[in-house]
Design a protein around this motif. Structure first.
Motif, mmCIF file in Angstrom:
data_model
loop_
_atom_site.group_PDB
_atom_site.id
_atom_site.type_symbol
_atom_site.label_atom_id
_atom_site.label_comp_id
_atom_site.label_asym_id
_atom_site.label_seq_id
_atom_site.Cartn_x
_atom_site.Cartn_y
_atom_site.Cartn_z
ATOM 1 N N UNK A 133 51.754 -80.355 4.192
ATOM 2 C CA UNK A 133 50.484 -80.977 3.873
ATOM 3 C C UNK A 133 50.636 -82.052 2.824
ATOM 4 N N UNK A 134 51.766 -82.080 2.183
ATOM 5 C CA UNK A 134 51.843 -82.816 0.922
ATOM 6 C C UNK A 134 52.944 -83.857 0.898
ATOM 7 N N UNK A 135 53.815 -83.873 1.899
ATOM 8 C CA UNK A 135 55.027 -84.674 1.799
ATOM 9 C C UNK A 135 55.442 -85.253 3.135
ATOM 10 N N UNK A 136 56.225 -86.333 3.060
ATOM 11 C CA UNK A 136 57.007 -86.785 4.203
ATOM 12 C C UNK A 136 58.395 -86.161 4.083
ATOM 13 N N UNK B 186 50.720 -89.222 -2.014
ATOM 14 C CA UNK B 186 49.776 -89.189 -3.146
ATOM 15 C C UNK B 186 48.468 -88.479 -2.826
ATOM 16 N N UNK B 187 48.471 -87.677 -1.769
ATOM 17 C CA UNK B 187 47.260 -86.935 -1.420
ATOM 18 C C UNK B 187 47.689 -85.716 -0.607
ATOM 19 N N UNK B 188 46.773 -84.764 -0.454
ATOM 20 C CA UNK B 188 47.053 -83.599 0.382
ATOM 21 C C UNK B 188 46.530 -83.866 1.789
ATOM 22 N N UNK B 189 47.443 -83.845 2.764
ATOM 23 C CA UNK B 189 47.035 -84.150 4.139
ATOM 24 C C UNK B 189 46.058 -83.121 4.695
ATOM 25 N N UNK B 190 46.162 -81.897 4.194
ATOM 26 C CA UNK B 190 45.380 -80.820 4.790
ATOM 27 C C UNK B 190 43.880 -81.093 4.738
ATOM 28 N N UNK C 218 43.492 -86.267 -3.860
ATOM 29 C CA UNK C 218 44.662 -86.951 -4.421
ATOM 30 C C UNK C 218 45.542 -85.989 -5.201
ATOM 31 N N UNK C 219 46.828 -86.244 -5.155
ATOM 32 C CA UNK C 219 47.795 -85.357 -5.824
ATOM 33 C C UNK C 219 48.822 -86.197 -6.572
#
Lengths: 406, 406
Positions: free
Chosen positions: B38-41, B61-65, B71-72
């Protein structure tokens, strides 16, 4: 002036002259170094014409108490200044105002409180301060609540915690309070007369077990931004005013450590009445004042703290039924434990208190020391079971009445 | 390349090509984005000629979920990289090697573990991993002990703690584990079939009281540098190897939170056997494997942790008789509480586990959810009283045998 160097009195005057809107341009300023401390220079700068004065406090890069061999971070001046500013935001009437902070010189310019006396001295002189319990209870309730996860945005609290990592000054506490008194440490300062009592401490593994639990809390329990050194030497007082100073030990720790520091120093004076009271009646009366103050400090703290929680609590989950009572009960227990640890270290550890050490009569001084140790160790032993502040008072009163075991 | 931007596959290849001593100059590299997170490539870069491959993980820079609206901080890439390096220093065989970290791009280049499988998948497929308990017990014992006040210089620990202030990722945990499941929160993800059970949680003030205590520990108990998200989706495994990945939630917190994460995910799979086992016999057998693993994980952890303490303990006071037992008992209790909290959130909170959600049969899925909730809430309720890991296992076994109450 931008490289650190300890200021002379003349330099302190020059520095003060350049702080905006403080003194008249070109006015006659005098300086006096009034620090009795181990860690800092303290200059009082006075303006002859107006009588206006300020305090200029500069951190030294070492602890004087053991000579220059104990180096100390100058960053503690930042910690002190920032802690004072946070406290002023919460309880403006209970701390000195900060006019300026200079990171390069590790220097804080603050309100002069010369019309107050150091509370330890006031207690030694037998004075009573009827507003103190309300003041210090409110100070602790506000500073501890609003810097904790109960009363502060929890992400901002973490960031603030990162600014108050204070390894060196915490280590002083870890060593001098939570280790050295319980072993034959070189740093200990033990009167020959009570050597037997100190040796009892060193062999008492039940006590060591409780001290380990308290030490662990000091090391890991990041509840709130503590003052960190809240003894009666860190409190300026007069009948209508209380001012808490010197938060250079500030860090995120267990709330009970601050409350315990206040109670411990009241009870050290309680023990010291072996030497100061003129007769049994005045001793009983002053001790009754002190134990009532112990009770009032806790009660004012608790009432204020609960009221803040009920009105300004930021955390939905902590409103669970019963949790506030549970939290306060555990805080009381921590407080009693830290009270005990703070008393013991002032008798057998490196740094004593004038309340006891200034007693001239050797037999009375010894009685005071043994009484303080008796109360302190009993508080440590009892800490995880107590359910009321009255139990701490009973420990003190019983020890004074029935004689002491150490 | 020095300004942050999410990399394309082609850019990931270019980046990997310039890491010294990794690939042959000019060799044929291919990239595949394999992140399910959810958070990374997550790019796998492979060299055709040699078969050599690495993983390039870049924080978003954000949570995909929940879309780009959450934003993260990119600083979590630093935290992940630094935590991995600390872990590698302590248990080199149990984490991927870090080749490089790029602060500007929030990117970590690390060992490819494609010959391993994600443990959650392995458990869903019914595999057994006889070395896992030893591996993860040793991982946790070493990482928790040597970053704590028991095994690390206590002043260095504080400074390290300051580098792992992780407010944003901690907040995810605070919300999703220690708050939302216990109220009708928008973020919750609740199957209609178990709505009644969720509503029971929301009205259960005894449970809320225990959750408040656990939440407070997560917020304030800075015992050790945790992994912070140690579920079976953060573990790569094959029969002879275990690798712990993804410590981006790392922060100084209560040790039991990591141990509880492992045990909770074993017990979530235990509950999920409602859907995966072919018959009663295979269900019993696999559940027996899982509960034995729960016991072995704790036992290996405890044995390793005690051995490290006895051999490498840095703190004289913590050697007080009885204190190690006291510490381990409290740690077991924390572990059981966090196990429960981690189970509950995976049924009614935002993020579920595939073990349960991938069960196709609706009735079996519902049984698995109710069983997980029953075990989780019972563990939370029991946490402050348990004295043995067997009690947690008994909670799970009883719930599976006698049916569930939620």
């Amino acid at each position: 002036m931008s490289t650190y160097h300890p200021l002379s009195e003349a330099q302190a005057i020059e520095y003060a002259r350049h702080i905006p809107q403080l003194f008249q341009p070109g006015s006659d300023l005098t300086s006096q170094e009034i620090g009795d401390g181990n860690l800092n220079l303290v200059f009082r700068i006075s303006e002859g014409a107006t009588g206006k004065s300020i305090i200029l406090k500069q951190a030294l890069p070492y602890a004087k108490v053991v000579g220059e061999s104990w180096p100390l971070t100058l960053d503690r001046a930042r910690i002190e200044s920032e802690a004072l500013i946070i406290e002023e935001g919460l309880v403006p009437d209970l701390v000195p105002h900060v006019y300026a902070y200079d990171a390069d010189l590790a220097l804080t310019v603050m309100e002069d409180l010369s019309d107050h006396v150091i509370m330890r001295r006031g207690l030694i002189e037998g004075n009573q301060y009827p507003l103190f319990a309300e003041h210090i209870g409110r100070f602790m309730a506000n500073t501890l609540f609003f810097t904790s996860d109960l009363g502060k945005n929890q992400q901002e609290k973490k960031i603030q915690q990162g600014r108050f990592i204070n390894p060196e000054l915490c280590k002083i506490t870890e060593d001098l309070i939570f280790d050295d008194p319980y072993r034959d440490a070189e740093t200990n300062n033990i009167d020959a007369a009570i050597r037997d009592a100190a040796e009892q401490l060193w062999g008492d593994s039940e006590l060591h077990f409780e001290v380990a639990i308290l030490r662990n809390k000091f090391l890991t329990s990041a509840q709130a931004l503590l003052h960190g050194d809240l003894h009666t030497g860190s409190i300026f007082i007069k009948p209508d005013s209380t001012k808490v100073i010197d938060p250079e030990f500030a860090y995120y720790g267990p709330m009970g450590f601050d409350i315990g520091a206040v109670l411990a120093n009241l009870l050290l004076n309680f023990a010291a009445q072996e030497g100061w009271s003129k007769d049994d009646a005045s001793r009983s009366a002053y001790r009754a004042y002190l134990t009532q103050t112990v009770k009032d400090v806790w009660t004012h703290f608790e009432e204020n703290f609960r009221a803040l929680w009920n009105e300004h609590g930021v955390d939905r989950v902590f409103a669970a039924p019963g949790y506030q009572d549970y939290f306060l009960l555990n805080l009381l227990r921590d407080t009693v434990g830290f009270t005990g640890a703070k008393m013991v270290r002032r008798v057998v550890g490196l740094a004593h208190v004038a309340d006891i050490d200034k007693i001239e009569d050797a037999a009375a001084r010894e009685r005071a020391q043994r009484l303080a140790l008796t109360i302190g160790t009993a508080a440590i032993r009892a800490n995880r079971q107590v359910t009321s502040i009255d139990e701490l008072i009973a420990i003190a009163t019983r020890a004074a009445e029935r004689g002491f075991v150490l």
